[in-house]
Every structure is written in structure tokens, then in C-alpha cells.
Design a protein around this motif. Sequence first.
Motif, mmCIF file in Angstrom:
data_model
loop_
_atom_site.group_PDB
_atom_site.id
_atom_site.type_symbol
_atom_site.label_atom_id
_atom_site.label_comp_id
_atom_site.label_asym_id
_atom_site.label_seq_id
_atom_site.Cartn_x
_atom_site.Cartn_y
_atom_site.Cartn_z
ATOM 1 N N GLN A 98 -6.087 -6.223 -17.610
ATOM 2 C CA GLN A 98 -6.144 -7.586 -17.883
ATOM 3 C C GLN A 98 -7.705 -7.894 -18.221
ATOM 4 O O GLN A 98 -7.829 -8.985 -18.541
ATOM 5 C CB GLN A 98 -5.468 -8.082 -16.805
ATOM 6 N N GLY A 99 -8.637 -7.098 -18.039
ATOM 7 C CA GLY A 99 -10.085 -7.377 -18.286
ATOM 8 C C GLY A 99 -10.505 -8.495 -17.099
ATOM 9 O O GLY A 99 -11.384 -9.366 -17.454
ATOM 10 N N ILE A 100 -10.009 -8.066 -15.955
ATOM 11 C CA ILE A 100 -10.499 -8.910 -14.785
ATOM 12 C C ILE A 100 -11.519 -8.170 -13.916
ATOM 13 O O ILE A 100 -11.111 -7.111 -13.516
ATOM 14 C CB ILE A 100 -9.226 -9.337 -13.820
ATOM 15 N N ALA A 101 -12.589 -8.772 -13.911
ATOM 16 C CA ALA A 101 -13.848 -8.136 -13.295
ATOM 17 C C ALA A 101 -13.709 -8.245 -11.637
ATOM 18 O O ALA A 101 -13.094 -8.969 -11.226
ATOM 19 C CB ALA A 101 -15.204 -8.897 -13.581
ATOM 20 N N LEU A 102 -14.113 -7.170 -11.127
ATOM 21 C CA LEU A 102 -14.266 -7.125 -9.604
ATOM 22 C C LEU A 102 -15.357 -7.781 -9.083
ATOM 23 O O LEU A 102 -16.297 -7.417 -8.741
ATOM 24 C CB LEU A 102 -14.231 -5.763 -9.309
ATOM 25 N N ASP A 103 -15.002 -9.065 -9.322
ATOM 26 C CA ASP A 103 -16.192 -10.203 -8.765
ATOM 27 C C ASP A 103 -15.664 -10.913 -7.552
ATOM 28 O O ASP A 103 -16.209 -12.139 -7.662
ATOM 29 C CB ASP A 103 -17.125 -10.521 -9.594
ATOM 30 N N PHE A 104 -14.910 -10.633 -6.896
ATOM 31 C CA PHE A 104 -14.002 -11.567 -5.982
ATOM 32 C C PHE A 104 -15.014 -11.910 -4.657
ATOM 33 O O PHE A 104 -15.433 -11.128 -4.221
ATOM 34 C CB PHE A 104 -12.698 -10.823 -5.652
ATOM 35 N N ASP A 105 -14.717 -13.228 -4.362
ATOM 36 C CA ASP A 105 -15.452 -13.602 -3.292
ATOM 37 C C ASP A 105 -14.660 -12.991 -1.923
ATOM 38 O O ASP A 105 -14.940 -12.969 -0.840
ATOM 39 C CB ASP A 105 -15.358 -15.120 -3.129
ATOM 40 N N ALA A 106 -13.408 -13.103 -2.165
ATOM 41 C CA ALA A 106 -12.357 -12.368 -1.061
ATOM 42 C C ALA A 106 -11.304 -11.759 -1.612
ATOM 43 O O ALA A 106 -10.757 -11.998 -2.686
ATOM 44 C CB ALA A 106 -11.816 -13.577 -0.122
ATOM 45 N N VAL A 107 -11.060 -10.597 -0.847
ATOM 46 C CA VAL A 107 -9.659 -9.818 -1.176
ATOM 47 C C VAL A 107 -8.784 -10.051 -0.078
ATOM 48 O O VAL A 107 -9.212 -9.608 1.275
ATOM 49 C CB VAL A 107 -9.944 -8.598 -1.484
ATOM 50 N N ILE A 108 -7.488 -10.708 -0.265
ATOM 51 C CA ILE A 108 -6.687 -10.882 1.264
ATOM 52 C C ILE A 108 -5.505 -10.130 0.833
ATOM 53 O O ILE A 108 -4.681 -9.993 -0.124
ATOM 54 C CB ILE A 108 -6.444 -12.085 1.302
ATOM 55 N N GLY A 109 -4.920 -9.126 1.818
ATOM 56 C CA GLY A 109 -3.643 -8.465 1.718
ATOM 57 C C GLY A 109 -2.673 -8.921 2.509
ATOM 58 O O GLY A 109 -3.049 -9.811 3.705
ATOM 59 N N ARG A 110 -1.175 -8.725 2.179
ATOM 60 C CA ARG A 110 -0.230 -9.044 3.061
ATOM 61 C C ARG A 110 -0.549 -8.153 4.319
ATOM 62 O O ARG A 110 -0.639 -6.964 4.660
ATOM 63 C CB ARG A 110 1.053 -8.815 2.594
ATOM 64 N N GLY A 111 -0.425 -8.797 5.671
ATOM 65 C CA GLY A 111 -0.306 -8.270 6.886
ATOM 66 C C GLY A 111 0.608 -7.415 7.260
ATOM 67 O O GLY A 111 1.696 -7.423 6.592
ATOM 68 N N GLY A 112 0.383 -6.270 7.781
ATOM 69 C CA GLY A 112 1.323 -5.116 8.249
ATOM 70 C C GLY A 112 2.214 -5.643 9.307
ATOM 71 O O GLY A 112 2.142 -6.539 10.166
ATOM 72 N N ILE A 113 2.872 -4.490 9.788
ATOM 73 C CA ILE A 113 3.949 -4.738 11.191
ATOM 74 C C ILE A 113 3.196 -3.618 12.190
ATOM 75 O O ILE A 113 3.771 -2.529 12.394
ATOM 76 C CB ILE A 113 5.295 -4.415 10.801
ATOM 77 N N GLY A 114 1.985 -3.865 12.543
ATOM 78 C CA GLY A 114 1.345 -3.076 13.485
ATOM 79 C C GLY A 114 1.525 -3.999 14.836
ATOM 80 O O GLY A 114 2.636 -3.963 15.519
ATOM 81 N N LYS A 115 0.250 -3.983 15.352
ATOM 82 C CA LYS A 115 0.328 -4.311 16.866
ATOM 83 C C LYS A 115 0.434 -6.090 16.682
ATOM 84 O O LYS A 115 -0.047 -6.748 16.059
ATOM 85 C CB LYS A 115 -1.214 -4.153 17.405
ATOM 86 N N PRO A 116 1.097 -6.747 17.834
ATOM 87 C CA PRO A 116 1.537 -8.172 17.781
ATOM 88 C C PRO A 116 -0.014 -8.853 18.015
ATOM 89 O O PRO A 116 -0.939 -8.273 18.919
ATOM 90 C CB PRO A 116 2.129 -8.298 19.053
ATOM 91 N N VAL A 117 -0.172 -10.023 17.337
ATOM 92 C CA VAL A 117 -1.271 -10.504 17.449
ATOM 93 C C VAL A 117 -0.997 -12.202 17.375
ATOM 94 O O VAL A 117 0.110 -12.583 16.741
ATOM 95 C CB VAL A 117 -2.327 -10.577 16.064
ATOM 96 N N PRO A 118 -2.118 -13.170 17.779
ATOM 97 C CA PRO A 118 -1.833 -14.513 17.628
ATOM 98 C C PRO A 118 -1.859 -14.726 15.934
ATOM 99 O O PRO A 118 -2.259 -13.937 15.251
ATOM 100 C CB PRO A 118 -2.862 -15.091 18.234
ATOM 101 N N GLY A 119 -1.377 -15.955 15.789
ATOM 102 C CA GLY A 119 -1.411 -16.312 14.409
ATOM 103 C C GLY A 119 -2.845 -16.682 13.642
ATOM 104 O O GLY A 119 -3.536 -16.806 14.692
ATOM 105 N N GLY A 120 -2.895 -16.718 12.509
ATOM 106 C CA GLY A 120 -4.197 -17.234 11.724
ATOM 107 C C GLY A 120 -4.718 -16.078 10.940
ATOM 108 O O GLY A 120 -3.738 -15.096 10.260
ATOM 109 N N ALA A 121 -5.877 -15.981 10.383
ATOM 110 C CA ALA A 121 -6.456 -15.174 9.620
ATOM 111 C C ALA A 121 -7.356 -14.199 10.384
ATOM 112 O O ALA A 121 -7.894 -14.428 11.206
ATOM 113 C CB ALA A 121 -7.410 -15.966 8.395
#
Length: 353
Positions: free
Chosen positions: A60-83
Motif C-alpha cells: 500500500q506504499g505505507i512507510a514505517l514511520d509510526f509514532d506508535a504501534v499498538i497490538g491487541r492484548g493477549g490472554i496471558g497473566k491477569p492485569v488491571p485495565g489500561g494501556a
Amino acid sequence: MKILVINPGSTSTKLAVYEDLTQKYATNIHHSSEQLAAFADVHDQYDFRRELVLDELQAQGIALDFDAVIGRGGIGKPVPGGAYNINEQMISDNLHAVYRHACNLGCKIAYDIATMIPGSRALIAEPGVVDELTPMARLTGWPEIMRSSVWHALNQRAVARRFAKECGRTYEDLRLIVCHLGGGISIAAHDHGKAVDVNNAINGDGPFSTERSGMLPCAEIVQLCFSGKYTKQELMKKMIGQGGIIAHLGTNDMREVMKRIDQGDAHAKLVIEAMVYNVAKWICSFGATFCGDVDAILVTGGLARSAKIVDMLRKRTTFLAPVHCYPGEDELGALAEAALAVLKGDMVAQEYK
């Protein structure tokens, strides 16, 4: 701010590019059963999915110049909410998690792509193992078994905040019961910004759904376990993936099921009515969390697109609180919003430990 969002699902990988909260590009890369059959375990799909994301961006011609890359969180260890900032410990915990799901790959894909970009942040937000249960909600009749939450935290929180904004209030001001209707069904009691009670939508807790068995009578389960008819893996599959609607009707395609009902299939009608009945019972039981003082019931997820299902659910629950419907899910937008909040300093990304 330029943000890349990556959301691996069971049979697809969704990705989107945002400038602030404006979506500039989005796609859903479908993975055929033949492609996925080449991998013994879902976590073996990492290289395959990562390269697909990079190839799509290049195409798509999209450059790798992102300020952030965010992924969907997994089903690992329980954590409080947030980022959360992604680190090596999070990646390891997700790749070795008991629950094997493609979403566990989200943090590693995001982390590895972010490391290719100087100064880029690698993040997740509101993973499915957000656990804010009260001690009372956690206790069961067996001291050695405690309740835990695996739920649609990302979409539920996004919908709750959207509803609060529409009302001119804040999420932290409200008492809400939110129900996500999808392949799994999660129902949570949101008390002033915390999900203080929620069913575990993956392990046989709560109502049955299109693919999951939901809660079953314990004694009968014990008898099946020792009957010699099934292996442990076969029974787990009956609970997760081959339970619920697919067990009763042979399909998890709700469009097909609703078509059967329209053509007069009485058994299909009964099964759907039973599913909605059980969902309504769980929603109403969470009214006890608030002693009946509930501001609203919010219904979301893919099945919320069915007016018939929502109407049946509304009929059984409106006595408790007004019902508002938000069909589908916008997990890509919710992740972008969380990433932007971190980048602007409106939210602090927590350190995963």
C-alpha cells in the motif's frame, strides 16, 4: 500522530493506520483453513502473520514511520485495565499462556515492528485478561478454584465510554451492565470505571454462545470426564469451539441459523431463544452487584446486529434498566484511541511486570 493498529484474530489479521483518530487505511487479511493447517499451534503463526502485515504495508506504499504501534492484548497473566508498554516479559507470558489464541501474538508483532522505527512506542490496551473483580466476586464453593475474568474488555470499555459521552457524563460516573454477544459472550458489571464482576467468556462460565458451551451442571461434567468416551482435549474442544449453537445446530453461522428460523425451523428457534434466555438471566443477575441501581444495559458485539435477538433480550431485561444497542465492535478504533491518549500524555502506559 501516526499509529499502526494490529489485531490478530482466529482466522484473520486486521490492521489499520490512523493519523490521530482519523482512519487512513484498514484491511482484514483473511487466513484460509489450509494456510492455518500448516501450523501445529496458533503461536507458530507468528512469522506468517508478521510478514503479512509488513507485506501489506509495503504493497500500500505505507512507510514505517509510526509514532506508535499498538497490538491487541493477549490472554496471558491477569492485569488491571489500561494501556501497557510492551516488554519481553509480556511477550513471553503471552506466548506461554494456557489459553492458546491468535490475540496472544498481537504484542509481539507490535513490538517487533515498533523496534524497526526509531522512537516508536510499542503498546497494548485493555487485554482480554483485565481483572478487576472484587474479592466477593472471585470466591467460589471450592477454595482451590477462584473465579477469573477473560472477556471482551477492549470493546466493552469502548462502548461504555461512548455511551457515557452521549449522555454527557463520564464512564467513571456510571453503573453499567455491558454484554458482548459474539463467538463468546461476556457480561460485566462496570462500577464507576471498574469491571467488578464478569464471567470468564472462554472457559465454560456464563451463558452458551455460538461456539462455547457456557456453564454446565458440574456432576454431569465429572461423569463425562471419567466415562472413557473423551480425551481431555476433546472435552475442552466441546466447551471452547464446538459447544453452544454449533453443537445444537451444526453451524456457528448465525445468518444461516436465522434463515432456518425464518423458514420455520422450530428447533433452531428454541435454541436461539434458550441462548437469549440465558444471556438475560446473567445480565439480570449482575443487577445484584448494584442492588438493582443500574444506569443502563449496553448490548454490543456481532450478534447485536440481529434486531430479533436484541428485541428478545430487551424484552427480558428492560425492567432492570434501559437497554442501548451498539452493534458490532470497533476494536481498531479503540486501540488507536488508547495509543493516541498515551502519545499525548492523557493516559500513562503502565509497565508490565
